[in-house]
Design an enzyme around this catalytic site. Structure first.
Site, short mmCIF file in Angstrom:
data_model
loop_
_atom_site.label_atom_id
_atom_site.label_comp_id
_atom_site.label_asym_id
_atom_site.label_seq_id
_atom_site.Cartn_x
_atom_site.Cartn_y
_atom_site.Cartn_z
N ARG A 1 -68.84 -2.50 1.41
CA ARG A 1 -68.65 -2.92 2.79
C ARG A 1 -67.17 -3.29 2.97
O ARG A 1 -66.45 -3.53 2.00
CB ARG A 1 -69.55 -4.11 3.15
CG ARG A 1 -69.38 -5.32 2.25
CD ARG A 1 -70.32 -6.45 2.66
NE ARG A 1 -70.18 -7.60 1.77
CZ ARG A 1 -70.85 -7.74 0.63
NH1 ARG A 1 -71.72 -6.81 0.25
NH2 ARG A 1 -70.67 -8.81 -0.14
N ASN B 1 -62.73 -16.97 3.86
CA ASN B 1 -62.66 -17.57 2.54
C ASN B 1 -62.46 -19.08 2.56
O ASN B 1 -62.60 -19.76 1.53
CB ASN B 1 -61.56 -16.93 1.70
CG ASN B 1 -61.91 -15.54 1.20
OD1 ASN B 1 -61.04 -14.73 0.90
ND2 ASN B 1 -63.21 -15.24 1.10
N ASP C 1 -62.28 -7.32 -5.31
CA ASP C 1 -63.53 -8.08 -5.38
C ASP C 1 -64.02 -8.20 -6.82
O ASP C 1 -63.87 -7.26 -7.61
CB ASP C 1 -64.58 -7.38 -4.52
CG ASP C 1 -65.78 -8.27 -4.23
OD1 ASP C 1 -65.69 -9.49 -4.44
OD2 ASP C 1 -66.82 -7.73 -3.82
#
Length: 240
Positions: free
Chosen positions: A194, A64, A16
């Protein structure tokens, strides 16, 4: 300092921060993904050198597709670039590349490159490099449940066969991937904490390490820091 006798067998990474890295450096988001690809190459090499048995990375989720066509197209072009640049090195390191998820909706050129990489590394016996591509944890669980239900309906199994072990066989990490096993360590970069629909079933007893480092800045040294954190913990699997 790393204990080489306690390297996690299976490491999973939520890569990320490419977009934030691009914003920070005032470049297009696709440039951030390109920088992230370079980081992935280094991490694959280093994980293999450390003796990691399975490295699983979250490359593109089922969610995505909500991104812009330009960004999605750029990501798929990077797949082609990655295979062209790094397939020989994967083979040199005896790395086996596998795909978790349904990559059939990708552009034809990307599919061809994926299948080239998977085909040319399928007999390698070193680290398995598993790329979660068009992957979603909830969908994976649903599909596994459907498969068991189908077999029950056809009379091939009984209710007694509805076990965790049999359920796991039909996950993307199950039989078709050579039974990867659950990740010992899950790392997420960029400061977010998360799972984002990643390995939901498999993460039941994984250790989590969250780092503020953006993925393009995630170096082999950062990987070792995460492993050191993992090694500092006492894994009890619900026991005392």
């Amino acid at each position: 300092m790393l204990d080489m006798n306690r390297i996690p067998k299976h490491i999973a990474i939520i890569m990320d921060g490419n977009g934030r890295w691009a914003k920070k450096h005032k470049v297009p988001r696709v440039a951030g993904h390109n920088a992230g690809m370079k980081s992935m190459k280094e991490i694959v090499r280093h994980a293999s050198d450390l003796g990691v048995h399975d490295l699983t990375v979250y490359a593109f989720s089922t969610e995505n597709w909500k991104r812009t066509e330009e960004e999605i197209g750029g990501i798929f072009k990077l797949i082609i670039k990655y295979v062209d640049l790094d397939l020989d090195e994967l083979n040199a390191h005896n790395v086996k590349m596998q795909i978790l998820g349904d990559y059939s909706p990708l552009p034809k050129a990307s599919i061809e490159k994926i299948e080239e990489a998977v085909g040319k590394t399928k007999d390698n016996t070193g680290m398995r490099f598993n790329i979660a591509l068009n992957y979603g944890g909830r969908l994976e669980i649903l599909e596994s449940a459907k498969e068991l239900a189908k077999q029950y309906k056809e009379g091939l199994i009984s209710l007694d066969d509805f076990s965790e072990e049999n359920f796991a066989k039909y996950l993307t990490t199950g039989d078709t991937a050579g039974n990867l096993g659950d990740p010992d360590l899950i790392i997420r970069t960029s400061g977010e904490e998360r799972l984002s629909n990643f390995l939901l079933w498999q993460a039941a007893y994984s250790e989590f390490v969250f780092t503020d480092v953006l993925w393009p800045d995630f170096t082999p040294e950062e990987l070792e820091k995460c492993i050191e954190e993992y090694q500092s913990r006492d894994r009890r699997y619900g026991g005392r």
